[in-house]
Write an enzyme that holds these catalytic residues in place. Structure first.
Site, mmCIF file in Angstrom:
data_model
loop_
_atom_site.group_PDB
_atom_site.id
_atom_site.type_symbol
_atom_site.label_atom_id
_atom_site.label_comp_id
_atom_site.label_asym_id
_atom_site.label_seq_id
_atom_site.Cartn_x
_atom_site.Cartn_y
_atom_site.Cartn_z
ATOM 1 N N LYS A 112 0.810 -1.217 0.000
ATOM 2 C CA LYS A 112 0.000 0.000 0.000
ATOM 3 C C LYS A 112 0.840 1.263 0.000
ATOM 4 O O LYS A 112 0.448 2.278 -0.561
ATOM 5 C CB LYS A 112 -0.937 0.021 1.215
ATOM 6 N N LYS A 196 -7.542 -8.598 -9.100
ATOM 7 C CA LYS A 196 -8.694 -8.681 -8.214
ATOM 8 C C LYS A 196 -9.790 -7.704 -8.659
ATOM 9 O O LYS A 196 -9.474 -6.615 -9.132
ATOM 10 C CB LYS A 196 -8.236 -8.265 -6.813
ATOM 11 N N LYS A 199 -12.830 -1.689 -6.612
ATOM 12 C CA LYS A 199 -13.621 -0.486 -6.876
ATOM 13 C C LYS A 199 -12.751 0.609 -7.488
ATOM 14 O O LYS A 199 -13.265 1.574 -8.045
ATOM 15 C CB LYS A 199 -14.311 -0.002 -5.601
#
Ligand code: TRP
Length: 332
Positions: A112, A196, A199
């Site tokens: 991240k 994956k 959104k």
């Protein structure tokens, strides 16, 4: 010991099929088996900057998605993490138990934070300590998580163990057991079977949103990437066909059938046929939920009342456990 499950979902808004199959759908079964606490983890969300208005809306929308999917707010506790201040308090205490070396091993932080780790928030770095606090604050015994969160859960166990040992409080915090959800990372993008479903993917055609209309779902499945071969008879033949594999997997999950049974049923069929069947099962399940989410979002007062009730129930357990923690540490 009484079984108690705790899980958290980040209020990202615009939940999609991956979130549904990966988390919420599993919670529906879990709530039949034990007491459950479902937490909208807004403190975790702000480890990356969130626009305040969107955060508010997304927290309500996640709550609405829980309810629309069938999570029972009477039987379980559904609440927002930031509404119970014990999470932050225990997170600080546990940050003093947790070790820098342990956090340095967390792979999610590395992913991240990206290349420029110096610019990541300190919160993002100690995110796993907050997750440990979420779980231990309620002395939860079971934690449903996807495989991507397994390492964080192991850290929670290490922290619990070290706390118990350092403060001579054997068995004070139970060591939480992971309930590894089978498919959290298995719902892949409709455009790229190796990515994956997310959104944040630029293309809305890569995902099915809970709020999509029938037509949108139909169109997205129709356009979903596949290959020219029909559906095979065995799983082995899907190894290099990630897109085909993904669609069959979604079908199996949506119909609660074994993957192999779907192959038995569908082998030899063309994807044009399979996609129609798939759209139907998705539409049947997702559209009523999407409609309910929209209805609930029109009644914010109701959603807020659910969260308030959840907060009150959660806070009672949290305060009771924190009182003990404060005594153990020597604050009182
Ligand atoms: N980190 C989890 C995720 O991103 C969310 C989460 C926060 C969580 N606190 C938790 C999950 C406690 C399980 C238990 O998916």
């Amino acid at each position: 010991m009484k079984k108690l499950a705790f899980s958290g979902v980040q209020p990202t808004g615009n939940l999609h099929l991956g979130n549904y199959l990966g988390a919420i759908n599993n919670f529906l079964n879990l709530q039949k088996q034990m007491e459950c606490i479902f937490c909208v983890v807004d403190l975790h969300a702000i480890t990356i900057f969130q626009d305040p208005e969107s955060l508010k809306k997304n927290s309500l929308e996640t709550t609405a998605s829980f309810l629309a999917s069938g999570l029972d707010s009477e039987k379980n506790i559904i609440f927002k993490q930031s509404s119970v201040s014990g999470h932050s308090e225990l997170a600080w205490i546990l940050s003093c138990v947790s070790r820098i070396g342990w956090l340095n091993r967390m792979t999610q932080f590395k992913d991240k934070a990206g290349k420029d780790k110096e610019k990541a928030s300190v919160g993002l770095y100690i995110y796993p300590n907050l997750m440990a606090a979420d779980i231990l604050l309620y002395k939860a015994t079971h934690v449903p998580v996807g495989s991507d969160q397994k390492q964080h859960l192991e850290l929670s166990r290490d922290i619990a163990q070290k706390f118990n040992k350092d403060f001579n409080s054997k068995n004070f915090f139970p060591l939480p057991e992971p309930l590894i959800l089978k498919n959290i990372s298995r719902v892949m993008s409709l455009r790229d079977g190796n990515k994956k479903m997310s959104k944040s993917d630029e293309s809305d055609y890569s995902r099915i949103n809970l709020k999509d209309s029938k037509d949108e779902i139909f169109k997205k499945i129709k356009k979903a990437k596949t290959d020219t071969k029909p559906i095979p008879a065995s799983k082995k033949e899907l190894i290099n066909r990630p897109e085909a594999n993904n669609l069959i997997n979604i079908y199996a999950e949506m119909t609660d059938k074994k993957f192999e049974n779907v192959l038995d049923e569908m082998s030899g069929k063309e994807f044009s046929f399979f996609k129609k069947e798939l759209s139907e099962v998705i539409i049947d399940k997702i559209c009523p939920i999407g409609k309910k989410v929209k209805d609930l979002m029109g009644d914010k007062t109701y959603l807020e009342s659910i969260l308030k009730k959840g907060k009150e129930k959660a806070n009672i357990i949290a305060e009771e456990n924190l009182k003990k923690v404060r005594e153990i540490i020597g604050f009182v």
